[in-house]
Every structure is written in structure tokens, then in C-alpha cells.
Design a protein around this motif. Structure first.
Motif, PDB file in Angstrom:
ATOM      1  N   UNK A 166       0.834  -1.201   0.000  1.00 30.52           N
ATOM      2  CA  UNK A 166       0.000   0.000   0.000  1.00 30.52           C
ATOM      3  C   UNK A 166       0.872   1.257   0.000  1.00 30.52           C
ATOM      4  N   UNK A 167       1.916   1.263   0.826  1.00 30.07           N
ATOM      5  CA  UNK A 167       2.829   2.417   0.843  1.00 30.07           C
ATOM      6  C   UNK A 167       3.540   2.589  -0.492  1.00 30.07           C
ATOM      7  N   UNK A 168       3.934   1.471  -1.108  1.00 33.62           N
ATOM      8  CA  UNK A 168       4.588   1.543  -2.413  1.00 33.62           C
ATOM      9  C   UNK A 168       3.634   2.102  -3.467  1.00 33.62           C
ATOM     10  N   UNK A 169       2.370   1.715  -3.396  1.00 35.06           N
ATOM     11  CA  UNK A 169       1.376   2.239  -4.327  1.00 35.06           C
ATOM     12  C   UNK A 169       1.158   3.732  -4.155  1.00 35.06           C
ATOM     13  N   UNK A 170       1.087   4.169  -2.900  1.00 34.50           N
ATOM     14  CA  UNK A 170       0.918   5.596  -2.627  1.00 34.50           C
ATOM     15  C   UNK A 170       2.123   6.383  -3.112  1.00 34.50           C
ATOM     16  N   UNK A 171       3.328   5.875  -2.841  1.00 34.47           N
ATOM     17  CA  UNK A 171       4.534   6.563  -3.298  1.00 34.47           C
ATOM     18  C   UNK A 171       4.627   6.596  -4.815  1.00 34.47           C
ATOM     19  N   UNK A 172       4.172   5.542  -5.470  1.00 33.06           N
ATOM     20  CA  UNK A 172       4.171   5.505  -6.928  1.00 33.06           C
ATOM     21  C   UNK A 172       3.242   6.574  -7.505  1.00 33.06           C
ATOM     22  N   UNK A 173       2.044   6.703  -6.905  1.00 31.55           N
ATOM     23  CA  UNK A 173       1.104   7.728  -7.355  1.00 31.55           C
ATOM     24  C   UNK A 173       1.650   9.127  -7.079  1.00 31.55           C
ATOM     25  N   UNK A 174       2.291   9.307  -5.923  1.00 33.92           N
ATOM     26  CA  UNK A 174       2.875  10.609  -5.613  1.00 33.92           C
ATOM     27  C   UNK A 174       4.004  10.952  -6.584  1.00 33.92           C
ATOM     28  N   UNK A 175       4.790   9.951  -6.954  1.00 34.73           N
ATOM     29  CA  UNK A 175       5.877  10.157  -7.897  1.00 34.73           C
ATOM     30  C   UNK A 175       5.346  10.528  -9.277  1.00 34.73           C
ATOM     31  N   UNK A 176       4.327   9.824  -9.731  1.00 36.49           N
ATOM     32  CA  UNK A 176       3.725  10.150 -11.030  1.00 36.49           C
ATOM     33  C   UNK A 176       3.123  11.551 -10.986  1.00 36.49           C
ATOM     34  N   UNK A 177       2.477  11.909  -9.893  1.00 36.48           N
ATOM     35  CA  UNK A 177       1.880  13.228  -9.755  1.00 36.48           C
ATOM     36  C   UNK A 177       2.935  14.325  -9.781  1.00 36.48           C
ATOM     37  N   UNK A 178       4.031  14.128  -9.039  1.00 36.87           N
ATOM     38  CA  UNK A 178       5.074  15.159  -9.017  1.00 36.87           C
ATOM     39  C   UNK A 178       5.775  15.279 -10.365  1.00 36.87           C
ATOM     40  N   UNK A 179       5.941  14.149 -11.080  1.00 37.93           N
ATOM     41  CA  UNK A 179       6.541  14.227 -12.415  1.00 37.93           C
ATOM     42  C   UNK A 179       5.648  14.982 -13.384  1.00 37.93           C
ATOM     43  N   UNK A 180       4.344  14.783 -13.282  1.00 33.32           N
ATOM     44  CA  UNK A 180       3.427  15.530 -14.146  1.00 33.32           C
ATOM     45  C   UNK A 180       3.443  17.014 -13.801  1.00 33.32           C
TER      46      UNK A 180
END
Length: 122
Positions: free
Chosen positions: A54-68
Motif C-alpha cells: 500500500x505504501x509503495x502504491x501511494x509513493x508511486x502515485x505521488x511520484x507520477x503526480x510530481x513528475x506531471x
């Protein structure tokens, strides 16, 4: 008009395609109906994996969001993250409630499409 570069689309696609199904692992905890019959170490391992996934999923979404957002697409970043979250949630519904798997996309796409539209229409 907002335009994405090929690199941004590629990173976004890979991040969505390979995103962990972390909330899906959490739902596996619900299926433990008789914890006495299961060895406690297995429950502990499942909980640890579920939380870390779950933490990895949240961090992945945060990473995609910050890259966008770095590529000056703040409005699109919000819409894309919201869309991915809604589509993922619907995918969890199809997997847990109707019992579809990823291989249904290849093996039985007509059945998957029919059930998807049937579940969307109330």
C-alpha cells in the motif's frame, strides 16, 4: 492546449501499467474468516506485505503526480491521478466482486466488456 511529450506519456503509461495493486492486497485480509485455522506467522506476513505494498502504491502515485507537475501540467496531473484512481477502484471491483483477472483481457474480452457495461448501468 496542453501537450505531453512522448517521454511523459511513456513514463505515465509505465507507472500506471506496472503500478502495484496495493489496495487489492489489503482486501485479501478480509478473506481471513477463521484466523485460528491459519498459522499466525502467515497472517503477520500478509499484513506486512499489504502495508508495504500500500505504501509503495501511494509513493508511486505521488511520484507520477510530481513528475506531471514538474512538466507544467498541474491541472492535467490532478485529472490523470483522479482518473487512474477511479479506474483502479473499478478494476478492484471487477476483480473482487465479479472475479475477473487480468488474463480475461486476452482470453475472454467480450465477456469482460459485457460485464463491465452491465455493472456500470444501474
Amino acid at each position: 492546449m496542453f501537450t505531453f511529450s512522448l517521454q511523459v506519456w511513456g513514463i505515465l503509461f509505465l507507472s500506471i501499467f506496472f503500478s502495484p495493486h496495493s489496495p487489492y492486497v489489503i482486501t485479501d485480509l478480509i478473506q481471513i474468516v477463521n484466523p485460528i485455522a491459519i498459522v499466525w506467522i502467515n497472517i503477520l506476513i500478509l499484513i506486512i506485505f499489504a502495508i508495504s505494498d500500500l505504501l509503495r502504491g501511494i509513493l508511486s502515485m505521488m511520484d507520477a503526480f510530481s513528475n506531471l507537475q514538474k512538466h507544467n501540467y498541474p491541472i492535467n496531473a490532478n485529472l490523470i491521478i483522479l482518473s487512474v484512481s477511479l479506474i483502479s477502484g473499478f478494476g478492484f471491483f471487477l476483480g473482487k466482486s465479479i472475479r475477473f483477472n487480468s488474463w480475461h483481457l486476452i482470453a475472454r474480452p467480450q465477456l469482460l466488456i459485457a460485464y463491465t457495461f452491465k455493472s456500470l448501468v444501474i
